[in-house]
Design a protein around this motif. Structure first.
Motif, PDB file in Angstrom:
ATOM      1  N   ARG A 207      31.112  36.176  38.884  1.00 49.68           N
ATOM      2  CA  ARG A 207      31.529  35.704  37.567  1.00 49.68           C
ATOM      3  C   ARG A 207      31.578  36.864  36.579  1.00 49.68           C
ATOM      4  O   ARG A 207      30.687  37.696  36.524  1.00 49.68           O
ATOM      5  N   HIS A 208      32.667  36.893  35.777  1.00 48.67           N
ATOM      6  CA  HIS A 208      32.796  37.875  34.707  1.00 48.67           C
ATOM      7  C   HIS A 208      32.982  37.141  33.386  1.00 48.67           C
ATOM      8  O   HIS A 208      33.692  36.129  33.335  1.00 48.67           O
ATOM      9  N   CYS A 210      34.581  36.146  29.873  1.00 49.18           N
ATOM     10  CA  CYS A 210      35.927  36.231  29.297  1.00 49.18           C
ATOM     11  C   CYS A 210      35.783  36.704  27.847  1.00 49.18           C
ATOM     12  O   CYS A 210      35.145  36.039  27.031  1.00 49.18           O
ATOM     13  N   LYS A 211      36.365  37.836  27.541  1.00 46.16           N
ATOM     14  CA  LYS A 211      36.227  38.402  26.212  1.00 46.16           C
ATOM     15  C   LYS A 211      37.063  37.625  25.190  1.00 46.16           C
ATOM     16  O   LYS A 211      38.118  37.087  25.510  1.00 46.16           O
ATOM     17  N   MET A 247      43.176  41.260  31.622  1.00 45.47           N
ATOM     18  CA  MET A 247      42.035  41.571  32.474  1.00 45.47           C
ATOM     19  C   MET A 247      42.261  42.870  33.237  1.00 45.47           C
ATOM     20  O   MET A 247      43.295  43.059  33.871  1.00 45.47           O
ATOM     21  N   LYS A 249      40.716  44.078  35.985  1.00 49.52           N
ATOM     22  CA  LYS A 249      40.437  44.072  37.422  1.00 49.52           C
ATOM     23  C   LYS A 249      41.283  43.060  38.176  1.00 49.52           C
ATOM     24  O   LYS A 249      40.933  42.668  39.286  1.00 49.52           O
ATOM     25  N   ASN A 250      42.395  42.653  37.609  1.00 50.27           N
ATOM     26  CA  ASN A 250      43.165  41.542  38.154  1.00 50.27           C
ATOM     27  C   ASN A 250      44.186  42.013  39.194  1.00 50.27           C
ATOM     28  O   ASN A 250      45.398  41.978  38.972  1.00 50.27           O
ATOM     29  N   CYS A 254      43.581  35.590  39.206  1.00 46.97           N
ATOM     30  CA  CYS A 254      42.264  35.098  38.806  1.00 46.97           C
ATOM     31  C   CYS A 254      42.395  33.755  38.099  1.00 46.97           C
ATOM     32  O   CYS A 254      43.465  33.383  37.609  1.00 46.97           O
ATOM     33  N   CYS A 271      34.539  32.252  31.204  1.00 42.11           N
ATOM     34  CA  CYS A 271      34.378  33.168  32.334  1.00 42.11           C
ATOM     35  C   CYS A 271      35.675  33.355  33.121  1.00 42.11           C
ATOM     36  O   CYS A 271      36.620  32.569  32.998  1.00 42.11           O
ATOM     37  N   TYR A 274      37.841  36.588  39.732  1.00 42.99           N
ATOM     38  CA  TYR A 274      38.937  37.316  40.356  1.00 42.99           C
ATOM     39  C   TYR A 274      38.994  37.025  41.858  1.00 42.99           C
ATOM     40  O   TYR A 274      37.966  37.028  42.552  1.00 42.99           O
ATOM     41  N   HIS A 284      30.762  43.010  47.981  1.00 43.58           N
ATOM     42  CA  HIS A 284      29.948  42.128  47.161  1.00 43.58           C
ATOM     43  C   HIS A 284      28.963  41.308  47.978  1.00 43.58           C
ATOM     44  O   HIS A 284      28.037  40.718  47.415  1.00 43.58           O
ATOM     45  N   GLN A 288      26.007  38.245  46.803  1.00 45.47           N
ATOM     46  CA  GLN A 288      26.703  37.025  46.396  1.00 45.47           C
ATOM     47  C   GLN A 288      26.377  35.792  47.219  1.00 45.47           C
ATOM     48  O   GLN A 288      27.135  34.846  47.254  1.00 45.47           O
TER      49      GLN A 288
END
Length: 299
Positions: A207-208, A210-211, A247, A249-250, A254, A271, A274, A284, A288
């Motif tokens: 999970r990242h 979301c800005k 994003m 890293k897309n 995603c 969030c 990707y 990962h 994970q």
């Protein structure tokens, strides 16, 4: 009960057994009684894999991989081919019109007299996965581009009904959870793949957040969450194509999830997940949990 095509999953059920039960060592019902009831109601027996083709049962006690729930983790989502789906895709207007299978259309359409179902798709993008990842995901080798088809939200259904309905057929899963449409070099649809439930398939990284500044470029693209196992937390979602959007890293696409009732208002819980390929999956894996047992990602 109102359900059709009822089945008992033999590897996901057990007979009721209590000390002192009337049958054998403590069972509550005899085989003859169960057989007669099932025959009268046309209930079938089947393995879990017949409904969730990419499910790999394992011993939860001995497993070192403990699954996490959304929003800590998303998926994995198996992709299942929908072979009985008949629909036209309008890439320019980003819509689709489905006309078969009729029983699915009849169940979900908002117009009682209608004969088709209209939905929304994302823009079309190039398939970015390498050959081995495509083969792992069962994506046709001739697929050049793809889009995401958003689910149909029938508000009159409860979350329980939506969850059940999405497991009945691949076409039902496509309409209720969404799916991917793949096109050949001429832009013609060659494959429809539904998102399904399971423990392998479309795999995501961690999970990242979301800005806040990412929401403005995505304004107007969000749809209401229909998946019962997500909508009690997130309210809105959208699919972002590979190498699209703000994003960084897309690489392969995603999903973005928003938690506020108003999709224009940023929430700290918003969030991004990707899609990752096998090489990223291995990187990962030690951190994970259950994702270490997933397969290559798909988009």
């Amino acid at each position: 009960s109102g359900f059709q095509d009822v089945s008992i999953l033999v590897d996901a059920a057990r007979a009721a057994h209590l000390p002192g039960g009337p049958v054998g060592s403590g069972f509550l019902s005899s085989l003859d009684e169960l057989y007669n009831k099932m025959t009268a109601k046309q209930i079938s027996l089947r393995p879990s894999s017949s409904l969730l083709p990419m499910l790999h049962p394992r011993d939860p006690i001995s497993s070192t991989a403990i699954p996490k729930a959304f929003p800590e983790q998303l998926g994995p989502f198996p992709l299942v081919e929908v072979r009985d789906l008949v629909m036209t895709v309008d890439q320019a207007n980003r819509t689709f019109i489905a006309v078969e299978p009729f029983e699915i259309i009849e169940y979900l359409r908002s117009d009682p007299e209608g004969t088709q179902l209209t939905g929304t798709i994302s823009s079309v993008a190039e398939v970015t996965l390498d050959a081995s990842a495509r083969a792992e995901a069962r994506i046709p080798a001739e697929a050049v581009t793809f889009c995401f088809a958003y689910p149909i939200d029938k508000e009159s259904l409860t979350d329980q009904q939506k969850g059940y309905f999405s497991t009945t057929t691949p076409a039902a899963a496509f309409m209720m959870l969404g799916g991917f449409v793949y096109f050949d070099a001429g832009g013609q649809p060659i494959c429809y793949m539904a998102l399904a439930l399971g423990d392998s398939g479309l795999t995501f990284g961690p999970r990242h957040p979301c800005k806040k500044e990412w929401l403005e470029p995505l304004k107007g693209r969000f749809a209401e969450v229909t998946a019962p196992f997500i909508r009690d937390r997130a309210k809105w979602f959208c699919w972002i194509n590979p190498r699209e959007g703000p994003m960084p890293k897309n690489a392969h696409g995603c999903f973005v999830y928003l938690h506020n009732e108003d999709p224009t208002v940023h929430d700290e819980r918003d969030c991004v997940f990707y899609v990752i390929q096998m090489s990223s999956l291995r990187a990962h894996a030690p951190h994970q949990g259950i994702i270490a047992r997933g397969r290559a990602s798909v988009c």
